[in-house]
Scaffold this active site. Structure first.
Site, PDB file in Angstrom:
ATOM      1  N   SER A  42       3.771  -2.157  10.241  1.00  0.00           N
ATOM      2  CA  SER A  42       5.228  -2.261  10.420  1.00  0.00           C
ATOM      3  C   SER A  42       5.788  -3.629  10.022  1.00  0.00           C
ATOM      4  CB  SER A  42       5.613  -1.901  11.868  1.00  0.00           C
ATOM      5  OG  SER A  42       5.217  -0.566  12.156  1.00  0.00           O
ATOM      6  N   GLY A  91       3.056  -1.190   4.218  1.00  0.00           N
ATOM      7  CA  GLY A  91       3.087   0.245   3.920  1.00  0.00           C
ATOM      8  C   GLY A  91       4.478   0.682   3.517  1.00  0.00           C
ATOM      9  N   ASN A 125       0.875  -1.171   0.000  1.00  0.00           N
ATOM     10  CA  ASN A 125       0.000   0.000   0.000  1.00  0.00           C
ATOM     11  C   ASN A 125       0.909   1.216   0.000  1.00  0.00           C
ATOM     12  OD1 ASN A 125      -1.745   2.086   0.494  1.00  0.00           O
ATOM     13  ND2 ASN A 125      -2.306   1.439   2.581  1.00  0.00           N
ATOM     14  N   TRP A 126       0.973   1.872  -1.148  1.00  0.00           N
ATOM     15  CA  TRP A 126       1.910   2.997  -1.295  1.00  0.00           C
ATOM     16  C   TRP A 126       1.413   4.254  -0.594  1.00  0.00           C
ATOM     17  CZ3 TRP A 126       4.002   3.112  -7.050  1.00  0.00           C
ATOM     18  CH2 TRP A 126       4.787   1.972  -7.264  1.00  0.00           C
ATOM     19  N   LYS A 127       0.119   4.282  -0.257  1.00  0.00           N
ATOM     20  CA  LYS A 127      -0.474   5.498   0.344  1.00  0.00           C
ATOM     21  C   LYS A 127      -0.221   6.693  -0.584  1.00  0.00           C
ATOM     22  CE  LYS A 127      -0.075   3.294   4.784  1.00  0.00           C
ATOM     23  NZ  LYS A 127       0.110   3.381   6.229  1.00  0.00           N
ATOM     24  N   GLY A 132       2.877   2.341  10.750  1.00  0.00           N
ATOM     25  CA  GLY A 132       3.829   3.440  10.597  1.00  0.00           C
ATOM     26  C   GLY A 132       4.604   3.767  11.868  1.00  0.00           C
ATOM     27  N   GLU A 168      -6.684   4.890   7.780  1.00  0.00           N
ATOM     28  CA  GLU A 168      -6.458   6.316   7.480  1.00  0.00           C
ATOM     29  C   GLU A 168      -7.685   6.915   6.793  1.00  0.00           C
ATOM     30  OE1 GLU A 168      -2.732   5.633   5.476  1.00  0.00           O
ATOM     31  OE2 GLU A 168      -1.876   5.044   7.410  1.00  0.00           O
ATOM     32  N   HIS A 195      -9.335   1.416   4.779  1.00  0.00           N
ATOM     33  CA  HIS A 195      -8.073   1.565   5.511  1.00  0.00           C
ATOM     34  C   HIS A 195      -8.299   2.516   6.695  1.00  0.00           C
ATOM     35  CE1 HIS A 195      -3.969   2.643   6.521  1.00  0.00           C
ATOM     36  NE2 HIS A 195      -3.607   1.541   5.908  1.00  0.00           N
ATOM     37  N   GLU A 255      -5.134  -4.755  10.598  1.00  0.00           N
ATOM     38  CA  GLU A 255      -4.094  -3.752  10.812  1.00  0.00           C
ATOM     39  C   GLU A 255      -4.384  -2.991  12.106  1.00  0.00           C
ATOM     40  OE1 GLU A 255      -2.217  -2.658   6.721  1.00  0.00           O
ATOM     41  OE2 GLU A 255      -3.818  -1.254   7.163  1.00  0.00           O
TER      42      GLU A 255
HETATM   43  P1  13P Z   1       3.352   0.396   7.591  1.00  0.00           P
HETATM   44  O1  13P Z   1       3.825  -0.897   6.990  1.00  0.00           O
HETATM   45  O2  13P Z   1       4.091   1.588   7.086  1.00  0.00           O
HETATM   46  O3  13P Z   1       3.272   0.320   9.085  1.00  0.00           O
HETATM   47  O4  13P Z   1       1.837   0.619   7.066  1.00  0.00           O
HETATM   48  C1  13P Z   1       0.925  -0.415   7.192  1.00  0.00           C
HETATM   49  C2  13P Z   1      -0.315  -0.070   6.447  1.00  0.00           C
HETATM   50  O5  13P Z   1      -1.043   0.828   6.802  1.00  0.00           O
HETATM   51  C3  13P Z   1      -0.609  -0.835   5.222  1.00  0.00           C
HETATM   52  O6  13P Z   1      -1.896  -0.581   4.764  1.00  0.00           O
END
Ligand code: 13P
Length: 249
Positions: free
Chosen positions: A212, A233, A9-11, A173, A97, A95, A167
């Site tokens: 993470s 992420g 997931n590149w966000k 993150g 976020e 997600h 998650e």
């Molecule tokens: P990280 O791997 O950066 O913790 O992010 C996880 C995430 O939100 C994947 O959707």
């Protein structure tokens, strides 16, 4: 047997030039991998060029969000029809976020899941508890509510197209992942819920852990009984680290 499924997931990262360069590198690095399902979910702006880079490779393309309507007066939104047309196979839905910063409710998530399935996109549904909820011992309750709401009205036959990503918010993150055992407990619980609701088909469902996940800890998660993969992420932003996760031992 369930196949492992590693998705990135590149966000909100990467210009199209950066996206294409990384995808080309990734394709080279993972081209021999046949026993793992691989996808990258990217910003909408990068989907069209990436569809070309990923065509006829073992890396599938996904979006990070969608509207539930096929078209209409929804300024700034992107529809499942558009995602399908551009070559997406997957779409991340709900997600944390999106839930936190864009007020997506369980009801919105459910509408998006049903719409994705209707347009033959495979939803990756994200669920997970906050730190406060965890500390109040409410993890199972929160996850149950999110999973059940997301899949309300979904037909049994559609379930194999669904992926769930557990998650926990406090692990996203932060560099502070859940332990493999903690994550496996919750994922096992999710599978039990799905078995209760949908029957045996729940055994085929891929359930990922996210939060993470890095090259150094992926194998611990993959060694558990119920974790089938990861939604990655920040470690998915570099071809080498993502490829290392895909090629976990
Ligand atoms: P990280 O791997 O950066 O913790 O992010 C996880 C995430 O939100 C994947 O959707």
């Amino acid at each position: 047997m369930r196949r492992p499924f590693i998705a990135g997931n590149w966000k909100m990262h990467k210009t199209n030039q950066e996206a294409v360069e990384m995808a080309e590198e990734l394709v080279e690095l993972v081209k021999g991998v046949s026993e793992v399902d691989i996808a990258i979910c990217t910003p909408a702006t990068a989907l069209a060029p990436l569809a070309e880079v990923l065509a006829d490779t073992n890396v599938a393309l996904g979006a990070e969000n969608m509207h539930w309507e096929a078209e209409g007066a929804y300024t700034g939104e992107i529809s499942p029809v558009m995602l399908k047309d551009i070559g997406c196979e997957y779409v991340i839905i709900g997600h944390s976020e999106r839930r936190e910063y864009f007020n997506e409710s369980n009801e919105d998530v459910n509408k998006k899941v049903k719409s994705a399935l209707n347009y033959e996109l495979k939803p990756i549904i994200c669920v997970g508890e906050s730190l406060t909820q965890r500390e109040a011992d409410r993890t199972k309750e929160v996850v149950q509510e999110q999973v059940m709401a997301a899949l309300e009205g979904v037909a049994v036959d559609d379930l194999t197209a669904v992926t769930i990503a557990y998650e926990p918010l406090w692990a996203i993150g932060t560099g502070q992942s859940a332990t493999a055992e903690e994550a496996n407990q919750v994922i096992k619980y999710i599978r039990e819920l799905l078995t209760e609701k949908f029957g045996e088909v729940a055994e085929q469902l891929q359930i990922q852990y996210g939060g993470s996940v890095k090259p150094h800890n992926i194998s611990e998660f993959m060694a558990t009984s119920d974790i089938d993969g990861a939604l990655v992420g920040s470690a998915s932003l570099e071809a080498e680290s993502f490829a290392e996760i895909v090629k976990f031992e």
